[in-house]
Each structure stands twice: as structure tokens, then as C-alpha cells.
Design a protein around this motif. Sequence first.
Motif, PDB file in Angstrom:
ATOM      1  N   HIS A  62      46.787  36.866  26.424  1.00 23.64           N
ATOM      2  CA  HIS A  62      46.193  38.177  26.263  1.00 23.64           C
ATOM      3  C   HIS A  62      45.624  38.681  27.470  1.00 23.64           C
ATOM      4  CE1 HIS A  62      47.006  37.980  22.024  1.00 23.64           C
ATOM      5  NE2 HIS A  62      46.629  37.037  22.094  1.00 23.64           N
ATOM      6  N   THR A  63      45.945  39.720  28.287  1.00 22.48           N
ATOM      7  CA  THR A  63      45.554  39.961  29.414  1.00 22.48           C
ATOM      8  C   THR A  63      44.597  41.431  29.486  1.00 22.48           C
ATOM      9  OG1 THR A  63      46.975  38.955  30.712  1.00 22.48           O
ATOM     10  CG2 THR A  63      45.895  40.459  32.005  1.00 22.48           C
ATOM     11  N   THR A  64      43.437  41.248  29.935  1.00 20.98           N
ATOM     12  CA  THR A  64      42.718  42.712  29.988  1.00 20.98           C
ATOM     13  C   THR A  64      41.847  42.947  31.313  1.00 20.98           C
ATOM     14  OG1 THR A  64      40.782  41.600  29.032  1.00 20.98           O
ATOM     15  CG2 THR A  64      42.362  42.676  27.511  1.00 20.98           C
ATOM     16  N   VAL A  65      41.775  43.903  31.812  1.00 23.00           N
ATOM     17  CA  VAL A  65      40.697  44.210  32.918  1.00 23.00           C
ATOM     18  C   VAL A  65      39.191  44.469  32.210  1.00 23.00           C
ATOM     19  CG1 VAL A  65      40.050  45.803  34.617  1.00 23.00           C
ATOM     20  CG2 VAL A  65      42.221  45.882  33.733  1.00 23.00           C
ATOM     21  N   ALA A  66      38.552  43.104  32.906  1.00 30.00           N
ATOM     22  CA  ALA A  66      37.086  42.894  32.331  1.00 30.00           C
ATOM     23  C   ALA A  66      36.230  43.677  33.244  1.00 30.00           C
ATOM     24  CB  ALA A  66      36.809  41.459  32.519  1.00 30.00           C
ATOM     25  N   LYS A  67      36.429  44.057  34.553  1.00 28.98           N
ATOM     26  CA  LYS A  67      35.544  44.698  35.397  1.00 28.98           C
ATOM     27  C   LYS A  67      36.227  45.462  36.361  1.00 28.98           C
ATOM     28  CE  LYS A  67      31.335  43.389  37.834  1.00 28.98           C
ATOM     29  NZ  LYS A  67      30.531  41.733  38.264  1.00 28.98           N
ATOM     30  N   MET A  68      35.766  46.822  36.775  1.00 28.60           N
ATOM     31  CA  MET A  68      36.555  47.543  37.879  1.00 28.60           C
ATOM     32  C   MET A  68      35.421  48.363  38.415  1.00 28.60           C
ATOM     33  SD  MET A  68      40.129  49.344  37.523  1.00 28.60           S
ATOM     34  CE  MET A  68      39.761  50.555  36.005  1.00 28.60           C
ATOM     35  N   ARG A  69      35.784  48.744  39.387  1.00 28.93           N
ATOM     36  CA  ARG A  69      34.998  49.994  40.312  1.00 28.93           C
ATOM     37  C   ARG A  69      35.874  51.150  39.884  1.00 28.93           C
ATOM     38  NH1 ARG A  69      33.719  48.065  46.502  1.00 28.93           N
ATOM     39  NH2 ARG A  69      32.191  46.504  45.900  1.00 28.93           N
ATOM     40  N   ALA A  70      35.038  52.160  39.999  1.00 27.97           N
ATOM     41  CA  ALA A  70      35.729  53.407  39.477  1.00 27.97           C
ATOM     42  C   ALA A  70      36.800  53.722  40.129  1.00 27.97           C
ATOM     43  CB  ALA A  70      34.556  54.666  39.561  1.00 27.97           C
ATOM     44  N   ASP A  71      36.856  53.500  41.479  1.00 27.50           N
ATOM     45  CA  ASP A  71      37.988  53.654  42.457  1.00 27.50           C
ATOM     46  C   ASP A  71      39.233  52.850  42.483  1.00 27.50           C
ATOM     47  OD1 ASP A  71      36.857  51.921  43.808  1.00 27.50           O
ATOM     48  OD2 ASP A  71      36.740  52.958  45.733  1.00 27.50           O
ATOM     49  N   ALA A  72      38.929  51.771  41.350  1.00 24.08           N
ATOM     50  CA  ALA A  72      39.773  50.623  41.208  1.00 24.08           C
ATOM     51  C   ALA A  72      39.930  49.758  42.543  1.00 24.08           C
ATOM     52  CB  ALA A  72      41.305  50.906  40.845  1.00 24.08           C
ATOM     53  N   SER A  73      39.021  49.761  43.500  1.00 25.39           N
ATOM     54  CA  SER A  73      39.111  49.145  44.694  1.00 25.39           C
ATOM     55  C   SER A  73      39.045  47.399  44.449  1.00 25.39           C
ATOM     56  CB  SER A  73      38.290  49.505  45.875  1.00 25.39           C
ATOM     57  OG  SER A  73      36.872  49.464  45.362  1.00 25.39           O
ATOM     58  N   ARG A  74      38.073  47.376  43.504  1.00 28.63           N
ATOM     59  CA  ARG A  74      37.779  45.898  43.183  1.00 28.63           C
ATOM     60  C   ARG A  74      37.848  45.687  41.686  1.00 28.63           C
ATOM     61  NH1 ARG A  74      34.798  42.478  47.336  1.00 28.63           N
ATOM     62  NH2 ARG A  74      35.089  43.649  49.212  1.00 28.63           N
ATOM     63  N   TRP A  75      38.401  44.531  41.187  1.00 31.51           N
ATOM     64  CA  TRP A  75      38.521  44.381  39.689  1.00 31.51           C
ATOM     65  C   TRP A  75      38.601  42.970  39.376  1.00 31.51           C
ATOM     66  CZ3 TRP A  75      42.794  41.453  40.430  1.00 31.51           C
ATOM     67  CH2 TRP A  75      43.247  41.588  41.541  1.00 31.51           C
ATOM     68  N   SER A  76      38.161  42.803  38.278  1.00 29.84           N
ATOM     69  CA  SER A  76      38.200  41.353  37.475  1.00 29.84           C
ATOM     70  C   SER A  76      39.137  41.398  36.119  1.00 29.84           C
ATOM     71  CB  SER A  76      36.977  40.951  36.877  1.00 29.84           C
ATOM     72  OG  SER A  76      35.985  40.834  38.090  1.00 29.84           O
ATOM     73  N   ILE A  77      40.297  40.624  36.447  1.00 31.71           N
ATOM     74  CA  ILE A  77      41.234  40.546  35.226  1.00 31.71           C
ATOM     75  C   ILE A  77      40.842  39.097  34.437  1.00 31.71           C
ATOM     76  CG2 ILE A  77      43.552  40.271  34.503  1.00 31.71           C
ATOM     77  CD1 ILE A  77      44.274  42.272  37.063  1.00 31.71           C
ATOM     78  N   SER A  78      40.943  39.216  33.025  1.00 31.36           N
ATOM     79  CA  SER A  78      40.676  38.162  32.322  1.00 31.36           C
ATOM     80  C   SER A  78      42.249  37.795  31.368  1.00 31.36           C
ATOM     81  CB  SER A  78      39.592  38.424  31.197  1.00 31.36           C
ATOM     82  OG  SER A  78      39.453  37.570  30.270  1.00 31.36           O
ATOM     83  N   HIS A  79      42.402  36.587  31.231  1.00 28.49           N
ATOM     84  CA  HIS A  79      43.596  36.269  30.602  1.00 28.49           C
ATOM     85  C   HIS A  79      42.928  35.205  29.597  1.00 28.49           C
ATOM     86  CE1 HIS A  79      46.436  37.434  33.741  1.00 28.49           C
ATOM     87  NE2 HIS A  79      45.403  36.782  34.642  1.00 28.49           N
ATOM     88  N   GLU A  80      43.301  35.420  28.457  1.00 24.28           N
ATOM     89  CA  GLU A  80      42.898  34.599  27.177  1.00 24.28           C
ATOM     90  C   GLU A  80      44.293  33.836  26.747  1.00 24.28           C
ATOM     91  OE1 GLU A  80      40.950  36.868  23.882  1.00 24.28           O
ATOM     92  OE2 GLU A  80      39.131  36.513  25.329  1.00 24.28           O
ATOM     93  N   PHE A  81      44.155  32.382  26.921  1.00 19.77           N
ATOM     94  CA  PHE A  81      45.284  31.703  26.163  1.00 19.77           C
ATOM     95  C   PHE A  81      44.993  31.340  24.729  1.00 19.77           C
ATOM     96  CE2 PHE A  81      45.528  31.232  30.815  1.00 19.77           C
ATOM     97  CZ  PHE A  81      46.723  30.976  31.054  1.00 19.77           C
ATOM     98  N   ARG A  82      45.842  31.803  23.875  1.00 19.92           N
ATOM     99  CA  ARG A  82      45.605  31.615  22.443  1.00 19.92           C
ATOM    100  C   ARG A  82      46.851  31.224  21.719  1.00 19.92           C
ATOM    101  NH1 ARG A  82      41.287  34.169  20.202  1.00 19.92           N
ATOM    102  NH2 ARG A  82      40.080  35.348  21.660  1.00 19.92           N
ATOM    103  N   THR A  83      46.434  30.300  20.680  1.00 20.29           N
ATOM    104  CA  THR A  83      47.345  29.607  19.950  1.00 20.29           C
ATOM    105  C   THR A  83      48.302  30.722  18.739  1.00 20.29           C
ATOM    106  OG1 THR A  83      46.053  29.028  18.057  1.00 20.29           O
ATOM    107  CG2 THR A  83      46.364  27.335  20.035  1.00 20.29           C
TER     108      THR A  83
END
Length: 130
Positions: A62-83
Amino acid sequence: DPNFHVRHSVYYDCAAQHRMEILDSLGLNLKVFQKMHFGPVLFREECVFRKEIKQGEAVYIHTTVAKMRADASRWSISHEFRTEDNLLCATLTVDGAWMDTKLRKLVDPIPENAIQALMSIPKSDDFIES
């Protein structure tokens, strides 16, 4: 691996493949990156392991954006591995930006298609706009 579960580096490889598949589905594929001379670059990659995954066990990312600058220049993406039972096995987080592949430095301004792609990825429940 020798402990009869998924080796740590497999999580990183699967998450990287998943991110590229998502970007590709949003119109950002290798041809676009080559033509426009930009692409994603990572500054940090970290995985927190919660429950081992054994050989043959079905796992969903399950992939989501966890953090992002308003201009999308920097970002953090989170991947959850689930059963299949939705048990959290691991959370892999990357921090990144967009790089000019000719100049080998961060892109400024950010291409509109990259902004739109990141904006369309689901946000985490604790999403932070920085």
C-alpha cells in the motif's frame, strides 16, 4: 534467506519497482524521463520491520505520499507491506526530489506532469504538507 523469511533487501527492491509502476501508470515512464531530462532521486530510504514474511505468503504493498512540499519539489513516499489479513509486516519510507539528468542537480521548476503525478497518489492518514 538463512532464517527462512524474506531477505531485507527484497523489501527495498519491491518498493522501488512499485514506485516506478505507479509513476508509469501516471504517465511518467522512462521515455518521458529521458525526453524531458529529469527523474526521481532519493535522499533517504528506511525500512522498519514488524512481522516476518515467509516464503509463499501473499503480501500487498500500500503506497501513499506521506509528506510533500506544495510545489512537489520534495516528497516522502511510504510503502506498507501487509498480509492478506491486513497485518502490517513492514513500512518502507523514502525521501526524494526531482533531478535534472543533464545538469545532475535538483530540477527547478518542477515539470507540471511530475506535480500532477504526485498530487494524484493517495495521501497517508498523517500526510504533512511542508
